[in-house]
Write an enzyme that holds these catalytic residues in place. Sequence first.
Site, PDB file in Angstrom:
ATOM      1  N   TYR A   1       8.189  -0.461  -8.858  1.00  0.00           N
ATOM      2  CA  TYR A   1       9.605  -0.090  -8.702  1.00  0.00           C
ATOM      3  C   TYR A   1      10.328  -0.172 -10.047  1.00  0.00           C
ATOM      4  CZ  TYR A   1      14.403  -0.459  -6.765  1.00  0.00           C
ATOM      5  OH  TYR A   1      15.740  -0.264  -6.470  1.00  0.00           O
TER       6      TYR A   1
ATOM      7  N   SER B   1      10.029  -2.578  -1.151  1.00  0.00           N
ATOM      8  CA  SER B   1       9.707  -2.314  -2.557  1.00  0.00           C
ATOM      9  C   SER B   1      10.105  -0.903  -2.981  1.00  0.00           C
ATOM     10  CB  SER B   1       8.219  -2.557  -2.804  1.00  0.00           C
ATOM     11  OG  SER B   1       7.476  -1.780  -1.921  1.00  0.00           O
ATOM     12  N   GLY B   2      10.899  -0.214  -2.153  1.00  0.00           N
ATOM     13  CA  GLY B   2      11.357   1.120  -2.537  1.00  0.00           C
ATOM     14  C   GLY B   2      10.688   2.234  -1.750  1.00  0.00           C
ATOM     15  N   THR B   3      10.195   1.911  -0.560  1.00  0.00           N
ATOM     16  CA  THR B   3       9.529   2.900   0.293  1.00  0.00           C
ATOM     17  C   THR B   3      10.409   4.126   0.521  1.00  0.00           C
ATOM     18  OG1 THR B   3       8.795   0.921   1.491  1.00  0.00           O
ATOM     19  CG2 THR B   3       8.206   3.051   2.448  1.00  0.00           C
ATOM     20  N   THR B   4      11.669   3.887   0.853  1.00  0.00           N
ATOM     21  CA  THR B   4      12.601   4.967   1.191  1.00  0.00           C
ATOM     22  C   THR B   4      12.741   5.929   0.001  1.00  0.00           C
ATOM     23  OG1 THR B   4      13.788   3.192   2.339  1.00  0.00           O
ATOM     24  CG2 THR B   4      14.876   5.331   2.249  1.00  0.00           C
TER      25      THR B   4
ATOM     26  N   ARG C   1       6.761  -4.058  -6.035  1.00  0.00           N
ATOM     27  CA  ARG C   1       7.975  -4.473  -6.735  1.00  0.00           C
ATOM     28  C   ARG C   1       7.868  -5.950  -7.107  1.00  0.00           C
ATOM     29  NH1 ARG C   1      13.925  -3.970  -3.800  1.00  0.00           N
ATOM     30  NH2 ARG C   1      15.148  -3.946  -5.718  1.00  0.00           N
TER      31      ARG C   1
ATOM     32  N   HIS D   1       2.743   0.638   5.751  1.00  0.00           N
ATOM     33  CA  HIS D   1       2.857  -0.663   5.082  1.00  0.00           C
ATOM     34  C   HIS D   1       1.529  -1.419   5.161  1.00  0.00           C
ATOM     35  CE1 HIS D   1       7.024  -0.557   4.112  1.00  0.00           C
ATOM     36  NE2 HIS D   1       7.504  -0.747   5.325  1.00  0.00           N
TER      37      HIS D   1
HETATM   38  P1  A3P Z   1      17.557  -3.848  -2.533  1.00  0.00           P
HETATM   39  O1  A3P Z   1      17.591  -4.580  -1.243  1.00  0.00           O
HETATM   40  O2  A3P Z   1      17.097  -4.708  -3.671  1.00  0.00           O
HETATM   41  O3  A3P Z   1      18.805  -3.121  -2.857  1.00  0.00           O
HETATM   42  P2  A3P Z   1      12.284  -0.175   1.278  1.00  0.00           P
HETATM   43  O4  A3P Z   1      12.682   1.262   1.177  1.00  0.00           O
HETATM   44  O5  A3P Z   1      10.842  -0.412   0.943  1.00  0.00           O
HETATM   45  O6  A3P Z   1      12.735  -0.777   2.541  1.00  0.00           O
HETATM   46  O7  A3P Z   1      13.040  -0.914   0.086  1.00  0.00           O
HETATM   47  C1  A3P Z   1      14.427  -1.078   0.123  1.00  0.00           C
HETATM   48  C2  A3P Z   1      14.896  -1.359  -1.281  1.00  0.00           C
HETATM   49  O8  A3P Z   1      14.868  -0.144  -2.050  1.00  0.00           O
HETATM   50  C3  A3P Z   1      16.327  -1.849  -1.274  1.00  0.00           C
HETATM   51  O9  A3P Z   1      16.435  -2.709  -2.407  1.00  0.00           O
HETATM   52  C4  A3P Z   1      17.082  -0.542  -1.473  1.00  0.00           C
HETATM   53  O10 A3P Z   1      18.392  -0.711  -1.929  1.00  0.00           O
HETATM   54  C5  A3P Z   1      16.200   0.148  -2.492  1.00  0.00           C
HETATM   55  N1  A3P Z   1      16.390   1.595  -2.528  1.00  0.00           N
HETATM   56  C6  A3P Z   1      16.557   2.435  -1.476  1.00  0.00           C
HETATM   57  N2  A3P Z   1      16.718   3.694  -1.918  1.00  0.00           N
HETATM   58  C7  A3P Z   1      16.646   3.661  -3.262  1.00  0.00           C
HETATM   59  C8  A3P Z   1      16.755   4.653  -4.296  1.00  0.00           C
HETATM   60  N3  A3P Z   1      16.964   5.924  -4.008  1.00  0.00           N
HETATM   61  N4  A3P Z   1      16.628   4.237  -5.574  1.00  0.00           N
HETATM   62  C9  A3P Z   1      16.402   2.946  -5.869  1.00  0.00           C
HETATM   63  N5  A3P Z   1      16.318   1.965  -4.957  1.00  0.00           N
HETATM   64  C10 A3P Z   1      16.423   2.316  -3.667  1.00  0.00           C
END
Ligand code: A3P
Length: 313
Positions: free
Chosen positions: A213, A64-67, A147, A125
């Site tokens: 997200y 859901s955008g953890t990174t 998300r 998580h």
């Molecule tokens: P998608 O697979 O839809 O592209 P998490 O970090 O929780 O594992 O989530 C990964 C999702 O966040 C992936 O989505 C990834 O592409 C997206 N993501 C990673 N970095 C991002 C950023 N800086 N801005 C927006 N989305 C990002």
Amino acid sequence: MATSNIVPEQEKPLSIVEKGWKTFHPTQYQGFWIHLEFFPGVLACREHFKACKDDIILNTTPKSGTTWLKALTFTITNRARHDFHNHPLLATNPHALVPFLEDLYSDGKIPNLTNLPSPRLFSSHLPYQLLPTSIIESNCRIIYLCRNPKDTFVSMWCFLNNFLPEDEPPVPMEEAFELFHGGISIFGPFWEHFLGYWKASLERPERVLFMKYEELKEDPTFHLRRLAEFLGCPFSIEEESEGLVEKIERFCSFESLTSLEVNKSGKTNRGYPNKNFFRRGIVGDWKNHLPAEMSEKLDQLSQQKLEAFGLTF
Ligand code: A3P
């Protein structure tokens, strides 16, 4: 009781579960599905992690955008310490800067976290219902990001397929979907995960911030200011006038992070390629993958489970 002696309460026959997710070996614990590999770390951090009032815990459902949240929060809280030309994010993946509690305690080990500078930044998580009690009792700040379930599902399906051996075809989406819809996903059911933090954010809004997200994507600078205020370090007039909020937004953007060598070729401490955490980074990619009937089914489920609590996507 020693953590290593605790066994999962119940396991679905792996044949059912592996059919759908293959690379995720879930085991059920107190109503949630946990990857078997993470299970000892989950138990150990629940038992041993001692939160402090100044800690900041970033919580998310996987994919859901953890990174992104890690990059943003690290940059906001450390903005007096690091400038953009010599910043840790230029050479380090956000997951290494804001570790998962489940990872710090992996295999049941107990790390010494007492010497980390304050505020300590951790992530997890874990559902709210399973957080170490010291996180709740210390009244430390919790930031939750979730998300739209349809994009979460597609992202998870793509992510887990990355871990299949090269000669194996992707898991059919129908199989993975049935499990996700039935609540079997990493730290699922997703609706219970959302609701735990949603209710906590309504009860303790000054300590639990609930974010989506989609909203972060739509207006990043608004939410960066919101984040900084929630964290007790709002942007000053000087910072605003030098455009710092916009700079942080660009610095942590999908385009910026994916252009860095560390995120192209580096690996996490578990050996996962960093590049797997970046795919498309857009809202609504589910439209390119999810058939109409699955989309409707997931919409209905989300409404049924979440709307009564005032949570919509
Ligand atoms: P998608 O697979 O839809 O592209 P998490 O970090 O929780 O594992 O989530 C990964 C999702 O966040 C992936 O989505 C990834 O592409 C997206 N993501 C990673 N970095 C991002 C950023 N800086 N801005 C927006 N989305 C990002």
